[in-house]
Design an enzyme around this catalytic site. Sequence first.
Site, PDB file in Angstrom:
ATOM      1  CG  HIS A  26      -1.066   6.913  14.043  1.00  0.00           C
ATOM      2  ND1 HIS A  26      -1.254   7.704  12.931  1.00  0.00           N
ATOM      3  CD2 HIS A  26      -1.726   7.531  15.050  1.00  0.00           C
ATOM      4  CE1 HIS A  26      -2.008   8.741  13.260  1.00  0.00           C
ATOM      5  NE2 HIS A  26      -2.297   8.654  14.538  1.00  0.00           N
ATOM      6  CD  GLN A  73      -2.848   0.876   2.528  1.00  0.00           C
ATOM      7  OE1 GLN A  73      -3.218  -0.238   2.860  1.00  0.00           O
ATOM      8  NE2 GLN A  73      -3.227   1.966   3.154  1.00  0.00           N
ATOM      9  CG  ASN A 112      -1.068   4.923   3.019  1.00  0.00           C
ATOM     10  OD1 ASN A 112      -2.068   4.539   2.439  1.00  0.00           O
ATOM     11  ND2 ASN A 112      -0.463   4.191   3.924  1.00  0.00           N
ATOM     12  CE  LYS A 155       2.867   3.203   9.425  1.00  0.00           C
ATOM     13  NZ  LYS A 155       2.278   4.182  10.341  1.00  0.00           N
ATOM     14  CG  ASP A 193      -3.240  11.377  16.237  1.00  0.00           C
ATOM     15  OD1 ASP A 193      -3.553  10.174  16.210  1.00  0.00           O
ATOM     16  OD2 ASP A 193      -2.769  11.974  15.259  1.00  0.00           O
ATOM     17  CE1 TYR A 210       1.691   5.275   5.906  1.00  0.00           C
ATOM     18  CE2 TYR A 210       1.540   7.603   5.382  1.00  0.00           C
ATOM     19  CZ  TYR A 210       1.001   6.467   5.956  1.00  0.00           C
ATOM     20  OH  TYR A 210      -0.222   6.529   6.575  1.00  0.00           O
TER      21      TYR A 210
END
Length: 181
Positions: free
Chosen positions: A62, A47, A49, A71, A168, A131
Amino acid sequence: MQITRLAIPDVLRIEPRVFGDERGFFFESFRQDSFEDAVGRKVNFVQDNHSKSAHNVLRGLHYQLRQAQGKLVRVVTGSVFDVAVDLRRSSPTFGHWVGEVLSDENKVQLWIPEGFAHGFVVLSESAEFVYKTTDYYAPEQERCLVWNDPTVGVIWPVRQPPTMSAKDRCGLLLENAETFA
């Protein structure tokens, strides 16, 4: 490409070789074989992002407990202070953090492997952050470590409280957070 192991050796600072002249610049932002040589294992990204944030926005810290995500992060516009916190209880650096400035000017990337919390704060007027991840986003598995946990002690380069999402702001202290084995 110059690869540097940070104070937490599993987190890598990747500085690409940039070719520039009066026309602009060119660099390889990702190359599978070179990346895997640096990491020392096969890595499969599933994936990509892309986010845009305003000045003083803090996103993080996170992580996903299951479906943990490695990542590879970088900034395409602006600058951020990027942070990784080791949440692997078996690690000698458990609870430690590393941070680097990533910007469109320095073109530096960070590899943050599975088992880490990740976040950043925007230093410029705005920033676009991209990322790759090694697993899919799974909102039911997402966890958040509070950005200003005194036990972790991240030194964020902010002069005023950052702008954050409600999620957050409700992050957990490390002592109360679910972590990795």
